[in-house]
Design a protein around this motif. Structure first.
Motif, PDB file in Angstrom:
ATOM      1  N   ARG A  15       0.832  -1.201   0.000  1.00 53.79           N
ATOM      2  CA  ARG A  15       0.000   0.000   0.000  1.00 53.79           C
ATOM      3  C   ARG A  15       0.871   1.256   0.000  1.00 53.79           C
ATOM      4  O   ARG A  15       2.055   1.231   0.321  1.00 53.79           O
ATOM      5  CB  ARG A  15      -0.932   0.020   1.206  1.00 53.79           C
ATOM      6  CG  ARG A  15      -1.958  -1.113   1.234  1.00 53.79           C
ATOM      7  CD  ARG A  15      -3.099  -0.771   2.168  1.00 53.79           C
ATOM      8  NE  ARG A  15      -3.937   0.271   1.591  1.00 53.79           N
ATOM      9  CZ  ARG A  15      -4.651   1.137   2.306  1.00 53.79           C
ATOM     10  NH1 ARG A  15      -4.593   1.112   3.627  1.00 53.79           N
ATOM     11  NH2 ARG A  15      -5.405   2.045   1.713  1.00 53.79           N
ATOM     12  N   TYR A  16       0.248   2.379  -0.325  1.00 51.64           N
ATOM     13  CA  TYR A  16       0.993   3.633  -0.435  1.00 51.64           C
ATOM     14  C   TYR A  16       1.695   3.984   0.881  1.00 51.64           C
ATOM     15  O   TYR A  16       2.757   4.614   0.889  1.00 51.64           O
ATOM     16  CB  TYR A  16       0.055   4.777  -0.851  1.00 51.64           C
ATOM     17  CG  TYR A  16      -0.880   5.236   0.245  1.00 51.64           C
ATOM     18  CD1 TYR A  16      -0.560   6.307   1.058  1.00 51.64           C
ATOM     19  CD2 TYR A  16      -2.087   4.577   0.486  1.00 51.64           C
ATOM     20  CE1 TYR A  16      -1.396   6.729   2.079  1.00 51.64           C
ATOM     21  CE2 TYR A  16      -2.936   4.984   1.494  1.00 51.64           C
ATOM     22  CZ  TYR A  16      -2.590   6.060   2.288  1.00 51.64           C
ATOM     23  OH  TYR A  16      -3.428   6.465   3.297  1.00 51.64           O
ATOM     24  N   ASN A  17       1.115   3.554   2.023  1.00 54.02           N
ATOM     25  CA  ASN A  17       1.695   3.867   3.327  1.00 54.02           C
ATOM     26  C   ASN A  17       2.545   2.733   3.891  1.00 54.02           C
ATOM     27  O   ASN A  17       2.935   2.759   5.065  1.00 54.02           O
ATOM     28  CB  ASN A  17       0.587   4.221   4.321  1.00 54.02           C
ATOM     29  CG  ASN A  17      -0.426   3.086   4.496  1.00 54.02           C
ATOM     30  OD1 ASN A  17      -0.268   2.010   3.912  1.00 54.02           O
ATOM     31  ND2 ASN A  17      -1.459   3.320   5.287  1.00 54.02           N
ATOM     32  N   GLU A  73       0.788  -0.623  -9.057  1.00 55.86           N
ATOM     33  CA  GLU A  73       1.407   0.646  -8.673  1.00 55.86           C
ATOM     34  C   GLU A  73       2.889   0.459  -8.335  1.00 55.86           C
ATOM     35  O   GLU A  73       3.734   1.272  -8.697  1.00 55.86           O
ATOM     36  CB  GLU A  73       0.638   1.279  -7.507  1.00 55.86           C
ATOM     37  CG  GLU A  73      -0.775   1.709  -7.915  1.00 55.86           C
ATOM     38  CD  GLU A  73      -1.543   2.377  -6.781  1.00 55.86           C
ATOM     39  OE1 GLU A  73      -0.901   2.965  -5.887  1.00 55.86           O
ATOM     40  OE2 GLU A  73      -2.785   2.310  -6.794  1.00 55.86           O
ATOM     41  N   LEU A 102       6.128   3.168  -8.694  1.00 58.53           N
ATOM     42  CA  LEU A 102       5.717   4.195  -7.737  1.00 58.53           C
ATOM     43  C   LEU A 102       6.319   3.977  -6.350  1.00 58.53           C
ATOM     44  O   LEU A 102       6.369   4.891  -5.538  1.00 58.53           O
ATOM     45  CB  LEU A 102       4.183   4.244  -7.641  1.00 58.53           C
ATOM     46  CG  LEU A 102       3.454   4.683  -8.918  1.00 58.53           C
ATOM     47  CD1 LEU A 102       1.957   4.767  -8.671  1.00 58.53           C
ATOM     48  CD2 LEU A 102       3.980   6.021  -9.421  1.00 58.53           C
ATOM     49  N   THR A 116       7.128   1.891  -2.492  1.00 56.05           N
ATOM     50  CA  THR A 116       6.409   1.739  -1.232  1.00 56.05           C
ATOM     51  C   THR A 116       7.344   2.147  -0.097  1.00 56.05           C
ATOM     52  O   THR A 116       8.455   1.601   0.012  1.00 56.05           O
ATOM     53  CB  THR A 116       5.979   0.268  -1.006  1.00 56.05           C
ATOM     54  OG1 THR A 116       5.224  -0.184  -2.122  1.00 56.05           O
ATOM     55  CG2 THR A 116       5.145   0.136   0.247  1.00 56.05           C
ATOM     56  N   PRO A 117       6.946   3.099   0.767  1.00 58.57           N
ATOM     57  CA  PRO A 117       5.720   3.893   0.670  1.00 58.57           C
ATOM     58  C   PRO A 117       5.821   4.904  -0.475  1.00 58.57           C
ATOM     59  O   PRO A 117       6.900   5.106  -1.028  1.00 58.57           O
ATOM     60  CB  PRO A 117       5.636   4.571   2.029  1.00 58.57           C
ATOM     61  CG  PRO A 117       7.069   4.671   2.468  1.00 58.57           C
ATOM     62  CD  PRO A 117       7.749   3.435   1.944  1.00 58.57           C
ATOM     63  N   ARG A 118       4.689   5.526  -0.810  1.00 60.94           N
ATOM     64  CA  ARG A 118       4.664   6.428  -1.957  1.00 60.94           C
ATOM     65  C   ARG A 118       3.560   7.466  -1.774  1.00 60.94           C
ATOM     66  O   ARG A 118       2.684   7.327  -0.913  1.00 60.94           O
ATOM     67  CB  ARG A 118       4.396   5.638  -3.240  1.00 60.94           C
ATOM     68  CG  ARG A 118       3.079   4.860  -3.216  1.00 60.94           C
ATOM     69  CD  ARG A 118       2.887   4.012  -4.466  1.00 60.94           C
ATOM     70  NE  ARG A 118       1.699   3.154  -4.390  1.00 60.94           N
ATOM     71  CZ  ARG A 118       1.678   1.951  -3.844  1.00 60.94           C
ATOM     72  NH1 ARG A 118       2.780   1.443  -3.303  1.00 60.94           N
ATOM     73  NH2 ARG A 118       0.560   1.228  -3.805  1.00 60.94           N
ATOM     74  N   GLN A 119       3.611   8.464  -2.607  1.00 62.89           N
ATOM     75  CA  GLN A 119       2.526   9.426  -2.663  1.00 62.89           C
ATOM     76  C   GLN A 119       1.278   8.715  -3.200  1.00 62.89           C
ATOM     77  O   GLN A 119       1.347   8.064  -4.237  1.00 62.89           O
ATOM     78  CB  GLN A 119       2.909  10.592  -3.583  1.00 62.89           C
ATOM     79  CG  GLN A 119       1.791  11.584  -3.812  1.00 62.89           C
ATOM     80  CD  GLN A 119       2.107  12.625  -4.878  1.00 62.89           C
ATOM     81  OE1 GLN A 119       1.265  13.445  -5.207  1.00 62.89           O
ATOM     82  NE2 GLN A 119       3.319  12.584  -5.440  1.00 62.89           N
ATOM     83  N   PRO A 120       0.148   8.817  -2.528  1.00 66.76           N
ATOM     84  CA  PRO A 120      -1.049   8.165  -3.076  1.00 66.76           C
ATOM     85  C   PRO A 120      -1.487   8.823  -4.379  1.00 66.76           C
ATOM     86  O   PRO A 120      -1.232  10.008  -4.614  1.00 66.76           O
ATOM     87  CB  PRO A 120      -2.099   8.358  -1.977  1.00 66.76           C
ATOM     88  CG  PRO A 120      -1.628   9.542  -1.197  1.00 66.76           C
ATOM     89  CD  PRO A 120      -0.124   9.509  -1.258  1.00 66.76           C
ATOM     90  N   GLY A 161      -1.046  12.115  -8.851  1.00 62.24           N
ATOM     91  CA  GLY A 161      -0.663  12.228  -7.456  1.00 62.24           C
ATOM     92  C   GLY A 161      -1.655  13.055  -6.667  1.00 62.24           C
ATOM     93  O   GLY A 161      -2.119  14.101  -7.128  1.00 62.24           O
ATOM     94  N   SER A 221      -9.541   1.112  -5.092  1.00 58.15           N
ATOM     95  CA  SER A 221      -8.201   1.492  -5.529  1.00 58.15           C
ATOM     96  C   SER A 221      -8.253   2.256  -6.849  1.00 58.15           C
ATOM     97  O   SER A 221      -8.946   1.842  -7.780  1.00 58.15           O
ATOM     98  CB  SER A 221      -7.341   0.241  -5.705  1.00 58.15           C
ATOM     99  OG  SER A 221      -6.166   0.522  -6.427  1.00 58.15           O
TER     100      SER A 221
END
Length: 303
Positions: free
Chosen positions: A6-8, A33, A38, A40-44, A58, A93
């Motif tokens: 996940r992004y976080n 993703e 992109l 991990t973690p990443r900008q959602p 973004g 998502s």
């Protein structure tokens, strides 16, 4: 499946997939993703735009646009995953949601309209017959059972193709799926029968493609208590010469209790399968409807 993608840096592990389905299926883990870089973690990311012009950008920096990369990866995976029999996507998502994903305006405010995730939309366009469902919707017992029925039907068709396509093989396949199709979509069952009846007027491959597309579309429609009841009554007709009046009354009573929501589908089905063990019928013995998926998945205990 529990991978921290996940992004976080978290995950969305499904206990049902991990503990139940993994006993019957091999999973291929995909996170588009992460796959397109992109990290991990990443900008959602989120979906921005209007129907037909949706972009995955973004949430903090709109200059980050992953739309084309996600679409290209979906096309690649549609080819790469040629042997899968079903796909479980992640709900909500912006990449993997099949439907009802939040859609935003350019200024960042949410819209009333929703959209499909970029990756899921393109993948499904390139593999329209593959059974798909969202992980969250598998919590619904009717949707869960419907999805697994479709997965096994897809696998059965692939097995037919591997053994050699013929008009006779398609006719036998259709006969086996008679009552399952009647439960899901009786009109489409008749249409598919007519298609096979005119199979000699077109190429075998063209008929097979049309048949399989129609089959998967029909099975996508969830069976209801009413349609299940109709199928159960049809099947019981094969026992009318074998059962006493009292046995017939007991069986009909259980089916009507199911129709009225008093007992789950497994109750009349268990008695029916027991009676056909006592009084075998070769046509009923081949019917997929009586066991479209492994019994220990207990999918019909809750519908």
């Amino acid at each position: 499946m529990g991978a921290p993608v996940r992004y976080n840096g978290g995950h969305k592990q499904s206990a049902y997939c991990r503990d139940s389905l993994s006993k019957h299926f091999d999973f291929v883990n995909v996170c588009p993703e992460v796959a397109v870089g992109l990290g991990t973690p990443r900008q959602p990311i989120r979906l921005v735009g209007a129907a037909g012009r949706v972009r995955a950008v973004g949430a903090v920096d709109p200059g980050l646009d992953a739309t084309d990369a996600l679409a290209a990866y979906a096309k690649h995976m549609a080819r790469q995953l040629g042997d899968i029999c079903g796909y479980i996507f992640m709900q909500k998502s912006p990449s993997c949601g099949v439907e009802r994903v939040k859609l935003y305006r350019e200024n960042g405010t949410p819209q009333f309209d929703t959209a499909s995730g970029v990756y899921a939309k393109v993948f499904c366009e390139h593999r329209p017959d593959v059974p798909v469902e969202e992980a969250g919707r598998l919590c619904d017992p009717v949707l869960r059972e419907n999805f697994i029925v479709r997965v096994y039907a897809y696998a059965a068709w692939q097995q037919l193709l591997a053994q050699g396509l013929s008009r006779q093989a398609m006719t036998r396949f259709h006969a086996r799926y008679k009552y399952q199709l009647m439960a899901n979509d009786p009109l489409q069952y008749k249409a598919l029968g007519r298609l096979l009846g005119t199979a000699g007027q077109a190429s075998l491959e063209a008929v097979a493609q049309r048949y399989f597309g129609g089959l998967m579309q029909a099975l996508k429609r969830c069976a209801t208590r009413g349609s299940h009841t109709n199928v159960l009554m049809h099947i019981c007709g094969y026992l009318r010469r074998s059962l006493s009046a009292a046995d017939k009354a007991e069986l009909s009573g259980l089916i009507l209790q199911y129709r009225d929501g008093i007992v789950p589908l497994i109750v009349p089905l268990t008695l029916i399968k027991h009676l056909f063990r006592l009084y075998p019928d070769p046509y009923i013995a081949q019917q997929v409807y009586l066991q479209p998926h492994p019994e220990n998945l207990s999918l019909r205990n809750a519908i």
